[in-house]
Write an enzyme that holds these catalytic residues in place. Structure first.
Site, PDB file in Angstrom:
ATOM      1  N   LYS A 132       0.841  -1.206   0.000  1.00  0.00           N
ATOM      2  CA  LYS A 132       0.000   0.000   0.000  1.00  0.00           C
ATOM      3  C   LYS A 132       0.873   1.252   0.000  1.00  0.00           C
ATOM      4  O   LYS A 132       0.676   2.148  -0.797  1.00  0.00           O
ATOM      5  CB  LYS A 132      -0.917  -0.020   1.232  1.00  0.00           C
ATOM      6  CG  LYS A 132      -1.818   1.179   1.346  1.00  0.00           C
ATOM      7  CD  LYS A 132      -2.791   1.042   2.498  1.00  0.00           C
ATOM      8  CE  LYS A 132      -3.502   2.373   2.740  1.00  0.00           C
ATOM      9  NZ  LYS A 132      -4.476   2.307   3.830  1.00  0.00           N
ATOM     10  N   HIS A 161      -5.974 -32.906  18.088  1.00  0.00           N
ATOM     11  CA  HIS A 161      -4.873 -33.699  18.654  1.00  0.00           C
ATOM     12  C   HIS A 161      -3.773 -32.813  19.210  1.00  0.00           C
ATOM     13  O   HIS A 161      -2.655 -33.280  19.435  1.00  0.00           O
ATOM     14  CB  HIS A 161      -4.330 -34.646  17.583  1.00  0.00           C
ATOM     15  CG  HIS A 161      -5.360 -35.646  17.151  1.00  0.00           C
ATOM     16  ND1 HIS A 161      -5.570 -36.837  17.805  1.00  0.00           N
ATOM     17  CD2 HIS A 161      -6.295 -35.580  16.173  1.00  0.00           C
ATOM     18  CE1 HIS A 161      -6.569 -37.486  17.221  1.00  0.00           C
ATOM     19  NE2 HIS A 161      -7.025 -36.743  16.231  1.00  0.00           N
ATOM     20  N   GLY A 171      -4.938  -1.819   4.845  1.00  0.00           N
ATOM     21  CA  GLY A 171      -4.167  -2.974   4.374  1.00  0.00           C
ATOM     22  C   GLY A 171      -4.860  -4.284   4.710  1.00  0.00           C
ATOM     23  O   GLY A 171      -4.915  -5.202   3.884  1.00  0.00           O
ATOM     24  N   ARG A 172      -5.419  -4.376   5.912  1.00  0.00           N
ATOM     25  CA  ARG A 172      -6.011  -5.655   6.340  1.00  0.00           C
ATOM     26  C   ARG A 172      -7.369  -5.939   5.716  1.00  0.00           C
ATOM     27  O   ARG A 172      -7.945  -6.994   5.959  1.00  0.00           O
ATOM     28  CB  ARG A 172      -6.092  -5.715   7.869  1.00  0.00           C
ATOM     29  CG  ARG A 172      -6.709  -4.514   8.545  1.00  0.00           C
ATOM     30  CD  ARG A 172      -6.380  -4.547  10.029  1.00  0.00           C
ATOM     31  NE  ARG A 172      -6.801  -3.386  10.782  1.00  0.00           N
ATOM     32  CZ  ARG A 172      -6.080  -2.275  10.918  1.00  0.00           C
ATOM     33  NH1 ARG A 172      -4.914  -2.161  10.315  1.00  0.00           N
ATOM     34  NH2 ARG A 172      -6.515  -1.265  11.658  1.00  0.00           N
ATOM     35  N   LYS A 176       9.350  -0.554  14.280  1.00  0.00           N
ATOM     36  CA  LYS A 176       9.968  -0.279  12.968  1.00  0.00           C
ATOM     37  C   LYS A 176      11.044   0.793  13.109  1.00  0.00           C
ATOM     38  O   LYS A 176      12.141   0.675  12.555  1.00  0.00           O
ATOM     39  CB  LYS A 176       8.904   0.244  11.989  1.00  0.00           C
ATOM     40  CG  LYS A 176       7.899  -0.772  11.489  1.00  0.00           C
ATOM     41  CD  LYS A 176       7.055  -0.091  10.408  1.00  0.00           C
ATOM     42  CE  LYS A 176       5.774  -0.827  10.123  1.00  0.00           C
ATOM     43  NZ  LYS A 176       4.881  -0.081   9.231  1.00  0.00           N
ATOM     44  N   GLU A 228      10.336  -4.776   4.624  1.00  0.00           N
ATOM     45  CA  GLU A 228      10.332  -6.184   4.228  1.00  0.00           C
ATOM     46  C   GLU A 228      10.066  -6.332   2.733  1.00  0.00           C
ATOM     47  O   GLU A 228      10.776  -7.042   2.016  1.00  0.00           O
ATOM     48  CB  GLU A 228       9.235  -6.963   4.986  1.00  0.00           C
ATOM     49  CG  GLU A 228       9.471  -7.145   6.459  1.00  0.00           C
ATOM     50  CD  GLU A 228       8.943  -5.988   7.309  1.00  0.00           C
ATOM     51  OE1 GLU A 228       8.755  -4.868   6.765  1.00  0.00           O
ATOM     52  OE2 GLU A 228       8.751  -6.203   8.512  1.00  0.00           O
ATOM     53  N   GLU A 280      -4.981  -6.221  14.772  1.00  0.00           N
ATOM     54  CA  GLU A 280      -4.479  -4.906  14.360  1.00  0.00           C
ATOM     55  C   GLU A 280      -5.618  -3.884  14.466  1.00  0.00           C
ATOM     56  O   GLU A 280      -5.387  -2.704  14.708  1.00  0.00           O
ATOM     57  CB  GLU A 280      -3.929  -4.970  12.923  1.00  0.00           C
ATOM     58  CG  GLU A 280      -2.929  -3.877  12.612  1.00  0.00           C
ATOM     59  CD  GLU A 280      -2.089  -4.160  11.375  1.00  0.00           C
ATOM     60  OE1 GLU A 280      -0.937  -4.612  11.503  1.00  0.00           O
ATOM     61  OE2 GLU A 280      -2.588  -3.928  10.251  1.00  0.00           O
TER      62      GLU A 280
HETATM   63  O1  LIG Z   1       1.064  -2.705   2.270  1.00  0.00           O
HETATM   64  P1  LIG Z   1       2.178  -2.084   3.035  1.00  0.00           P
HETATM   65  O2  LIG Z   1       2.131  -0.583   2.985  1.00  0.00           O
HETATM   66  O3  LIG Z   1       3.507  -2.613   2.602  1.00  0.00           O
HETATM   67  O4  LIG Z   1       1.982  -2.454   4.557  1.00  0.00           O
HETATM   68  C1  LIG Z   1       1.981  -3.782   4.998  1.00  0.00           C
HETATM   69  C2  LIG Z   1       1.350  -3.907   6.344  1.00  0.00           C
HETATM   70  O5  LIG Z   1       2.022  -3.089   7.293  1.00  0.00           O
HETATM   71  C3  LIG Z   1       1.081  -2.539   8.209  1.00  0.00           C
HETATM   72  O6  LIG Z   1       0.955  -1.181   7.946  1.00  0.00           O
HETATM   73  C4  LIG Z   1       1.526  -2.668   9.619  1.00  0.00           C
HETATM   74  O7  LIG Z   1       1.862  -3.967   9.947  1.00  0.00           O
HETATM   75  C5  LIG Z   1      -0.215  -3.277   7.900  1.00  0.00           C
HETATM   76  O8  LIG Z   1      -1.339  -2.596   8.301  1.00  0.00           O
HETATM   77  C6  LIG Z   1      -0.085  -3.464   6.435  1.00  0.00           C
HETATM   78  O9  LIG Z   1      -0.993  -4.400   5.945  1.00  0.00           O
END
Ligand SMILES: O=P(O)(O)OC[C@H]1O[C@](O)(CO)[C@@H](O)[C@@H]1O
Length: 557
Positions: free
Chosen positions: A209, A396, A279-280, A520, A215, A365
């Protein structure tokens, strides 16, 4: 401006619920015996979902008080504010409009005087056309080969939705196409997912987003180097021809299209979305591109149709019939009045094996907050820990604690009448065997086994207590005809609206996530200390210093 949240504990309904909880003695055996219609009366339908709420620890008084609570905190007003594009994400000053992503073409929804539907439909049409090009081999890699593997690079909402839905809908995936998902910053993830891939037939989707997530950008660069190195080694591209290779093998999904261009991805191969999609809850935006390629444009539109069915149910059904409202209120009852700290989600469908993980981001979240949307501290506990594993594996592993432990763990069971794979073991339909376990577990949790029943089996007296099941362990059973794209859309939207309901009762902003920021920022500060042997004394806490010292001593190079 959104109205100030009502503090739930100041309502008359909260006082009633407290009084009802005081000395509350659940008695599912007694309640079912006294009311033969309980199962029917407490079963609701929402779209294709058949939802049995009857084995929850509520009687008519508790239910009435929960519904009154919803009214007294203004749940319906808050819900209507969301659908009407008011800026209910107060701390980020944003509207919350994931429901706009699944509105049928021709609908209208204005945000600040502009109808957002045409733009949503334009992007949807464009990314579904792209998905079809990939599926039909019209989109080709730099060598001219068709794409057979799609690698989604993303994390959080830019990963969990696509991977969960891809796994859930595997039977609908076009033969010969495979999706892989790289999310973790641990280089093992990229190394393992790239292993065995042919760059000539691989398409990477960088999903972010913000297009600023450490990452995702790190993994995207790793994948770009992997691709270009492989092409150079094979003599496929000359020095300086990187741009063409990246253009044919990398596309992006983001709200930050300028940053996409900086990464080297042609903006023509980028699909946008909007800051009003969290995002979620973005799997139904272009973030779902990998899924759209896998199941095709028709399947994806069916998926969106499922969401919309549940949105309409949530928006229009009276609250006593409204499944997300009722399930959200039950969760509040357990969390705030009966002391539950966790909530299990137990799909009796292997295909939903990532669904609990998906729900962890959605619910935790969203509602893991300690202040309300006006900045005042919450007056109740919020945000249960969601967790789960598919049946029968969980049986189990951890069911022992749910059946006989000392903690209250409300659980949602999810099962389907028709299996993805109808296999037989001789004469035995294996899906029937599987479903029998779902039915047995929910029955055992609700009704248990009394001392008399245990004794009647001839159990030695000394172990009678160990073999008693108290019952009264609450469950909701959700069934649907089959796990199709439409049903999956309904299930996801159901939990989105359950989460909304709980957040509205607690008065929290369920759409921000400031709690992920501090870690972060600190990581950025710590990185240099891992790369060299500079003196740590000036910064970091003693525990961090000691761990860095351990790392320096033990690192391999
Ligand atoms: O889509 P992006 O901006 O890479 O963010 C990834 C994720 O990081 C967050 O902002 C925080 O973990 C989430 O809400 C989001 O889905």
């Amino acid at each position: 401006m959104v109205d100030a949240p009502v503090d739930p504990i100041t309502t008359a309904a909260w006082a009633d619920l407290r009084a009802l909880a005081d000395g509350f003695t659940p008695d599912l055996r007694g309640w079912f015996a006294a009311d033969p219609e309980r199962a029917t009366d407490l079963t609701r339908t929402a779209g294709d979902l058949h939802v049995d709420l009857s084995r929850n620890l509520v009687d008519a008084d508790v239910l009435a008080a929960l519904l009154a609570l919803a009214e007294q905190v203004g749940l319906e007003r808050h819900r209507d504010d969301m659908f009407a594009a008011r800026r209910i994400n107060v701390t980020e000053d944003r509207a919350v409009l994931h429901t706009a992503l699944r509105l049928p073409p021709g609908s209208r929804l204005e945000l600040d005087g502009t109808d957002v539907v045409p733009e949503v439909q334009e992007v949807l049409t464009r990314f579904l056309a792209f998905a079809d090009d990939v599926r039909e081999g019209r989109w080709r890699g730099v060598t001219g080969a068709a794409i057979t593997t799609v690698v989604n690079i993303g994390i959080g909402g830019s990963d969990l939705g696509p991977v969960m839905a891809y796994e859930a809908l595997k039977p609908f995936v076009r033969e010969g196409l495979e999706c892989r998902f790289i999310s973790n910053l641990d280089p093992t993830d990229a190394a393992e997912k790239l292993s065995g891939l042919d760059p000539a037939t691989t398409l990477f989707i960088v999903s972010s987003k913000t297009f600023g997530t450490l990452e995702t950008l790190t993994n995207a660069r790793l994948c770009r180097s992997w691709l270009l190195d492989a092409f150079r080694d094979a003599g496929v591209i000359e020095a300086g021809a990187d741009r063409d290779a990246v253009a044919r093998h990398f596309v992006a999904v983001s709200t930050a299209l300028d940053k996409v261009a900086d990464f080297g991805i042609d903006p023509a191969n980028a699909f946008g979305f909007w800051d009003w999609v969290g995002g979620r809850s973005s799997v139904d935006s272009a973030i779902g591109l990998s899924l759209a390629i896998a199941i095709g444009p028709d399947g994806f539109r069916e998926f969106l149709g499922g969401f919309h069915t549940m949105d309409e149910h949530f928006r229009t059904a009276p609250i006593e019939q409204n499944v997300p409202v009722l399930m959200g209120l039950l969760n509040v009852w357990y969390a705030n009045f009966l002391g539950a700290q966790t909530h299990a989600v137990l799909p009796y469908a292997q295909s939903l094996h990532r669904f609990p993980a998906y729900l962890q981001q959605l619910t935790m979240e969203s509602n893991g907050k300690g202040v309300r949307w006006d900045g005042s501290p919450v007056s109740t506990s919020t945000g249960e820990v969601f967790w789960g594993e598919p049946g029968t594996n969980g049986q189990h592993a951890f069911y022992q604690l749910i059946h006989q432990g000392t903690r209250l763990i409300p659980a949602d069971f999810i099962a389907f009448a028709t299996p993805a794979h109808p296999l037989r073991d001789g004469d035995q339909d294996v899906h029937q065997l599987f479903l029998a376990n779902f039915l047995a577990q929910t029955q055992a949790l609700a009704f248990g086994k009394t001392v008399d029943e245990v004794r009647a089996e001839g159990t030695p007296e000394s172990i009678v207590p160990a073999r008693v099941f108290t019952g009264n362990r609450p469950t909701t059973s959700i069934m649907a005809p089959a796990l199709t794209p439409r049903v999956l859309g309904q299930l996801i939207a159901l939990y989105e609206h359950i989460t909304f309901t709980q957040g509205a009762i607690w008065g929290v902003d369920s759409f921000d996530q400031w709690g992920v920021e501090l870690g972060k920022q600190l990581a950025v500060q710590i990185v240099p200390a891992l790369g060299d042997d500079t003196d740590l004394a000036a910064h970091q806490d003693p525990a961090t210093r000691a761990l860095i010292a351990y790392y320096r001593k033990h690192r391999s190079s």
